[in-house]
Each structure stands twice: as C-alpha cells, then as structure tokens.
Design a protein around this motif. Structure first.
Motif, short mmCIF file in Angstrom:
data_model
loop_
_atom_site.label_atom_id
_atom_site.label_comp_id
_atom_site.label_asym_id
_atom_site.label_seq_id
_atom_site.Cartn_x
_atom_site.Cartn_y
_atom_site.Cartn_z
N ARG A 1 77.06 99.24 60.30
CA ARG A 1 75.89 99.08 59.44
C ARG A 1 76.26 98.53 58.07
O ARG A 1 75.51 97.78 57.46
N ALA A 2 77.42 98.90 57.58
CA ALA A 2 77.85 98.47 56.24
C ALA A 2 78.00 96.95 56.17
O ALA A 2 77.92 96.36 55.09
N ASP A 3 78.22 96.30 57.31
CA ASP A 3 78.42 94.85 57.31
C ASP A 3 77.16 94.09 57.74
O ASP A 3 77.19 92.86 57.87
N TYR A 4 76.06 94.84 57.96
CA TYR A 4 74.86 94.22 58.54
C TYR A 4 74.34 93.07 57.68
O TYR A 4 74.16 91.95 58.15
N GLN A 5 74.09 93.35 56.40
CA GLN A 5 73.46 92.33 55.56
C GLN A 5 74.35 91.10 55.42
O GLN A 5 73.87 89.96 55.48
N LYS A 6 75.64 91.35 55.27
CA LYS A 6 76.60 90.26 55.14
C LYS A 6 76.57 89.36 56.40
O LYS A 6 76.55 88.13 56.30
N ALA A 7 76.55 90.01 57.58
CA ALA A 7 76.55 89.25 58.83
C ALA A 7 75.26 88.45 58.97
O ALA A 7 75.25 87.29 59.37
N LEU A 8 74.14 89.09 58.61
CA LEU A 8 72.84 88.44 58.75
C LEU A 8 72.76 87.20 57.83
O LEU A 8 72.34 86.11 58.26
N ASP A 9 73.19 87.39 56.56
CA ASP A 9 73.15 86.29 55.60
C ASP A 9 74.02 85.12 56.08
O ASP A 9 73.64 83.95 55.98
N LEU A 10 75.19 85.49 56.60
CA LEU A 10 76.14 84.50 57.08
C LEU A 10 75.53 83.64 58.18
O LEU A 10 75.65 82.41 58.17
N LEU A 11 74.88 84.30 59.13
CA LEU A 11 74.30 83.58 60.26
C LEU A 11 73.15 82.69 59.80
O LEU A 11 73.05 81.53 60.20
N LYS A 12 72.30 83.25 58.93
CA LYS A 12 71.13 82.47 58.50
C LYS A 12 71.55 81.25 57.69
O LYS A 12 70.96 80.19 57.79
#
Lengths: 416, 416
Positions: free
Chosen positions: A321-332
């Motif tokens: 969960r701690a990496d969720y926002q980072k992963a989402l931003d990266l993909l978008k």
C-alpha cells in the motif's frame, strides 16, 4: 552432546539485564554438555540510531559506508554477550563476520552469504568455548563489510548452523512459536508444534513476520533443523522442556499421523491493487507495464491477466500500500499512453488472505471450501492466486479479520 | 601537491554539524590538489558509553572483548565522515584498522602499532579519493581487534603519516596549539609557533594534555612533521593561513634565531607523595617498596632516595592523587613490617611544576633561577628531579598557580 546454534533478536538483547538472561540460558546449555554458537542481533533501536545518524549526514548515503556503520551494532552486542558469558563462568569469545570469516557477495545492505569458514569456530567449540558471532553481516571478496538486510541475523544463524552441520538452530524470539494465524486477529489461533519448511516459506512470505524469509530458504536448502521459540521464558527452565517448546520447522511431511490439510491462515493487511483496463493483447505488454514498476523498486506480488476479449485485455496486480500512489502515478504518466491502455484504476484498501498447507496437495476441495466459506460470510473475492500449497485471495480490507476467523474455523485449525 | 594526514578528536566529531564541518575542511584541502588521509576519533562520549555498558555487564571485563566493543565508536565516526565527504562532492572511502591493515601487538586495550600497509591507501589516494581510517585501533597477528588506549587516535594519525611518508600530520583539536603554559593558570601564556620534539615529549608527559605522549614518541622516532591546530576555526579559512596556524613540532633546534632557554612551564596538579622513613639501606629495598605499587597498576612518577645516615635512609616517591590511599594502605599492610621501615607518611595535596626547554642544555643557571624565583615567592620545594631538558619540583598544591605564573614571568615566556 549436540552442536546447537542459538539466535537472539534485538528485543532479547535490548538491555544489560536481558543480555545477562541470554548468558544464563546459553550457560545452561553449555553446562549440559552441548556446544553452542550464539548469533545475536544488535540491541533493539541501535541499528535505527546508526542509520538515522547516517541519513542526517547524507540522505543519499553510500551503501558501502552504511554497512561499515550499521554492522557495528552487532559487534557491540556480541562483545557484551561474550562478557556476560565470561561472568557466568563460561569461557567465551566473540567474532565479527570478517573474523570468522563469513563470505558474502558485494551487494551492500542486502548481501547474500556465499560461504562460512568453520575452522576457527570448531577450534573454539572443541576447546569448550561458547562462540558468539555477529549476525546480519559478513565481508565481501575485497574486504569490505557487508550487511544482509533487515532481519538478516536469522539468516546468519541458519547459515552458521548449515556451515557447522549443527544439530539444531534455535531462533529465540519474542513470540513462542508459529501460530495457525495471528492470535491478535483470531483468538482461537493455536501454536503449531511442527510446520514443514515449505509451509513456513509461504507463511513467511505472506506476512507472518516470525522469521525472515531468506533464513527459511536457507534452512530448506541446507536442511537445517530450525526451531522458533521464546526468549522470554525463565532462562533456567529445564532443558528437556525447552528442547520441546516452540515450533519445529521440519523437512518431511509427517507420516506417523494424519496430517492436517491446512496448517495456517496467513494474511497481509496493507495491500493495494492496480488494474490496467483495455490493453491491446500483444506480446511484451506485461513487461511494458511491470518493467517501470520494478525499476522504481516497487515489489509486485499477485499478477492476473484475464482472457482477452476482442484483442484487448485487463491486467491487474498488487503492490504494497505504501507504494500505491507512486505506482499509479508512474503508470499514468509514463505507460498508459505508450501502451494505449483505456484506463488505469486502483484500490488502496485491499488485503490478502491465504490458506497454507502441504496437506492440500493430496486433498481436493480446499479451494472450494475456502470460496464457500467466504461466500457464506458475504465476502467478495477480488483476485485469486494459487500455488501447490497455498491459495490466496484479495478482498476488501474491511473483511480481513472476518475472513481469517471464518477460515480458521472452517478448516478446524483451533483443534489439534 | 602534498600528502597530508588530518586527525580530528572526539569533540571535533561530536555532532552531525561538526562532522559536516570536518568534511568541509577536508574538501577544501582536496580541492587545493592535496591528498588527504583523515583519522577521526569516536564521537565524544561514545567510547565512554560503550565501556560503561561493558562494565555494567562484567566489571572484570575481558580486554579482548572490550576492544571488540570499544573499536566500533571509531568505525561509526569514520563511516559518517566518509558520507559527509561524499555529500561535499569528494570521493571518499572509510576503513577500519583491520581493513588497511594496521598491524599491532596483542596487548588488548593498550596495543602498540607494529606496521601499517600502505598499498590500499595509496591506491585510493592516487585515484583521487579522501581516505578515512579509524583511529585508536588495529588488528593483532591472530585477527583480533586491538585498541591503542586513551588518546590513541593521535598515535594512529602520526603512525599513518610515517607509513605513508606524508608531508605533514595535522592534529586538529579544541585548542589552537601548544602554549608556554596553561592559559587558565597564567593569562600571559603565549602560543608557541614551534616546539622541538623533545620539549613536546616533556610537556606531554608532564601534564600538558594536547597530544598523547606515545604519538609524540612516534613523531620523534619517524621524524613526522606534526602540527597541532584548532578544529574550531572557520573550515573554509584560507589554506595558506591554516597551514601556518597552530604549533609545529620540529626536529631541529632552530639555528636561525636565538632559541629561548625555556619553552614552557608544565604542571600536574593532582599528585601525592609518600615517604618511607627509616628504611635499612640495603640492596633491593627500592624494589621491595615499589614492586607492590607497580603490581597494583599504580604509576610512580618521581622517586628520591636520600643519602643514607647510619645505615638507614628515607625513600620518597609520587603517585597520582587518585591512587594515594590505595598505595598508602598497600605499603602499611604488606611492606612496612617486611622491610622494617620506621614509619610511612604521605601528603595528598602536592603538585608538580616543571620548566622545559632544549635551551637549558647550553645555558647554565636555569635551576638556580627557578629555585630563586620560588624562594622569592616563599614557596617551599618538597622534591626535585631533573632531566637534560627539564627541571621538576614538587610543592604544596596551594602554591601551584603562583609558582607557574612566577616562573612564566621569570623566564620571560610572555615575550616572543
């Protein structure tokens, strides 16, 4: 007479009094005629203090220098334990990893043990000495100090036991063994007397934090008889009781009794899932999605790709969960346009629950029983992943405790 | 381009900010094109913290284990300094003594350096790296960590400079050089631009605590150009000013100018004297008195035996005040009867004051000037001891400051 490796965690080494208790316990084993190698962690809080100083000075710290600094915590606790043993009247000596020698590769802060020299240790043991060896560290081929990463002392202890062909490796910790599930979530959780190496591996990787997963891999590879037991008991408790306490990690499925189908329920609360919708189904698409995630040092756990439909497919995976926002931003930002995905969605409030057991190899119906149990509780399954000895499901976080308790009961883990 | 060894004490390394200041200073030297090896002490207080833990666990601690424990303080500060240098944009690496290698004998807690390998250090220096090497420690022929005793980092730095044939060894400390006497006792005290190695040796052994005495011996033996200077100045002060600051320890008496007769007034406040009265004057009597004192690890400094009178003599010596009662009890209990001494008396409130200077070799009258000055101040001399370049007297403690000031003035030390 047996050769035994003891490992004590940071909490067990956390104060002068606790170190003295560890010495009393080791002395008891020595007086009973056993040979003992002790692998202590740094005193609790010490590694964090050292790494904190390093970060204050250089937030982008050199891993080599971090290892020079962090490795001192175990050197201090090892020396202190040797002093406590000497005071107990037990001849003792402490060694840092480079003095043994514990050979590792050069991956600073996450090195892997390659070999351990046994001559020095055996000479001391045969001279009747207790040998204290720093956990968590070794030395690379160029003479640089390396550390094995968080929890690395477990791995040091098991590797030491393997190198010395020890009769048993005792991991003393602040819990009294491995449970069918976390007692804080399910009050019927029961301590297991035994667990197979493969089950322990799944339990460890699925969030049961009793043992570092690499130490379990090591135990499996070298068939090290490993026991997890409490360091909080009376250090002078009778040896025959202590030798039977805790949980033994075995290497054979027990044939003398009817093995339980399921050994335990593991869970990981803080998960998140990300779905890439409407991706053209062509070779290389998984790599194009997950490559940038891996490059950003984000651990991907479960991965599911649906059957494609009219040339497009959906692709779902979980991350901490701690990496969720980072992963989402990266993909978008970097991936979505590039792979022509229709949409990227996610859910940061999911958890993973798994049933684990070597018994399911020979029993059909574990999956259906699991799914029926969850269904009866009205819990929707978001993702499913299976291996030979475990079945994992991702569910809404708010149902996690309910799912664990229901599965624990359905598989009769509360009964011996 | 010069090869320079810098040494920083515990106070200079005492906090994150101070370590960053040390890095700024070293970076300045590197950018000016010099090669720099830095020898830091442990952060102030750290060695005491570690030894305190050890004493709590085992008051009769094994010296080998004490060294395993205490040596970590310098390893941490060295790693932190390397990180600070990297942050300053200077390529840097830190080594513990065993990584260099710094070879010592096996006298744990007070080891002596036997040799230092230079290959690794020279390779790093030639690659443009600042090299940080732990002070205070080495490794014995059996691979055990050893420490050099309190203040040992000074010795490490000078030995490093000798091994590398460094152009200069700069000892950065919390005073700005060597003074004619302690400015807290005599406000006219003046910083010396130069002092000879022999004078420094006498000053160091007589209680001027600027440099550890063994480092001065080392500097003398290997002719290491050594400078004592302040670490509290602006780290970015111009290099040409910094290179001329502090006090240089030289190896030749300065022939270009009229050398001062006396270089400084040293003193040791906390002394005590013990007199054994009416001892039969026969061979071996000195050993029978001082042997038990030495066995109890009490340092004896001045020793005086009077001309015997009718077959009996008086025997007087000084010990550190902290050991006075222990020494007195020891003599009364174990020695007095045995040697048939009439009486044992003592005085725990005496101090030692010394005038030091290579100039007194070629000047007569230093002793008489010293005694006349003390006499004019009404100060009674209790004991006298002389060497080629110093004269020491023991006096009542209450006159110590007065004696220092009077001698400082009489020998015109306030004037350049």
């Amino acid at each position: 007479m047996a050769l035994i490796v003891h490992k004590y965690g940071g909490t067990s080494m956390g104060s002068v009094e606790r170190i003295q208790n560890v010495a009393k316990r080791v002395a008891k084993w020595m007086r009973a005629g056993h040979q003992v190698v002790v692998v202590p962690s740094a005193m609790s809080g010490e590694t964090n203090r050292l790494l904190g100083l390093a970060k204050d000075i250089n937030p982008d710290a050199s891993p080599r220098e971090l290892d020079q600094i962090a490795s001192t915590g175990e050197q201090v606790s090892s020396g202190l334990l040797a002093l406590a043993l000497l005071r107990e009247g037990v001849d003792a000596v402490s060694y840092a990893g480079w003095q043994v020698t514990v050979h590792t590769d050069s991956s600073f802060t996450k090195a892997r043990i390659k070999s351990i020299d046994d001559q020095k240790l055996l000479a001391d043991l045969n001279a009747g000495r207790a040998v204290v060896v720093t956990g968590f560290q070794g030395v690379d081929p160029n003479g640089n100090i390396t550390t094995l990463g968080r929890g690395g002392s477990d791995t040091s202890a098991v590797a030491m036991a393997a190198a010395l062909k020890a009769d048993e490796c005792l991991i003393y910790t602040d819990v009294d063994g491995v449970y069918t599930t976390d007692p804080r979530v399910c009050e019927d959780a029961r301590r297991l007397d035994k667990i197979t190496f493969e089950e322990m591996l799944e339990m460890a990787s699925l969030g049961s934090k009793v043992l570092q997963i690499r130490s379990v891999e090591f135990a499996g590879k070298y068939k090290v008889k490993t026991r997890v037991l409490s360091s909080l008991t009376d250090p002078l408790m009778p040896l025959d009781l202590e030798m039977k306490s805790g949980t033994l990690i075995t290497f054979e499925e027990d044939s003398t009794m009817e093995a339980a189908v399921i050994s335990g329920i593991a869970f990981a609360r803080d998960e998140a899932k990300i779905t890439v919708l409407g991706v053209p189904d062509r070779p290389g698409i998984a790599y194009q999605i997950l490559g940038p995630i891996a490059d950003a040092n984000i651990d991907v756990d479960m991965i599911i790709q649906n059957q494609s439909n009219e040339g497009v497919t959906d692709f779902t995976f979980t991350v901490p969960r701690a990496d969720y926002q980072k992963a989402l931003d990266l993909l978008k930002k970097n991936v979505q346009g590039h792979i022509q995905a229709k949409e990227i969605t996610g859910d940061a409030k999911v958890s993973k629950v798994s049933v684990v057991g070597v018994g399911m190899r020979s029993h059909v119906g574990v999956a259906s029983k699991m799914f029926r149990t969850l269904s009866e509780e009205g819990i929707n399954i978001l993702m499913i992943s299976t291996s030979e000895i475990k079945i994992s499901v991702v569910i809404d976080e708010k149902y996690m405790e309910l799912a664990v308790r229901a599965l624990h009961k359905a598989f009769e883990l509360d009964q011996k």
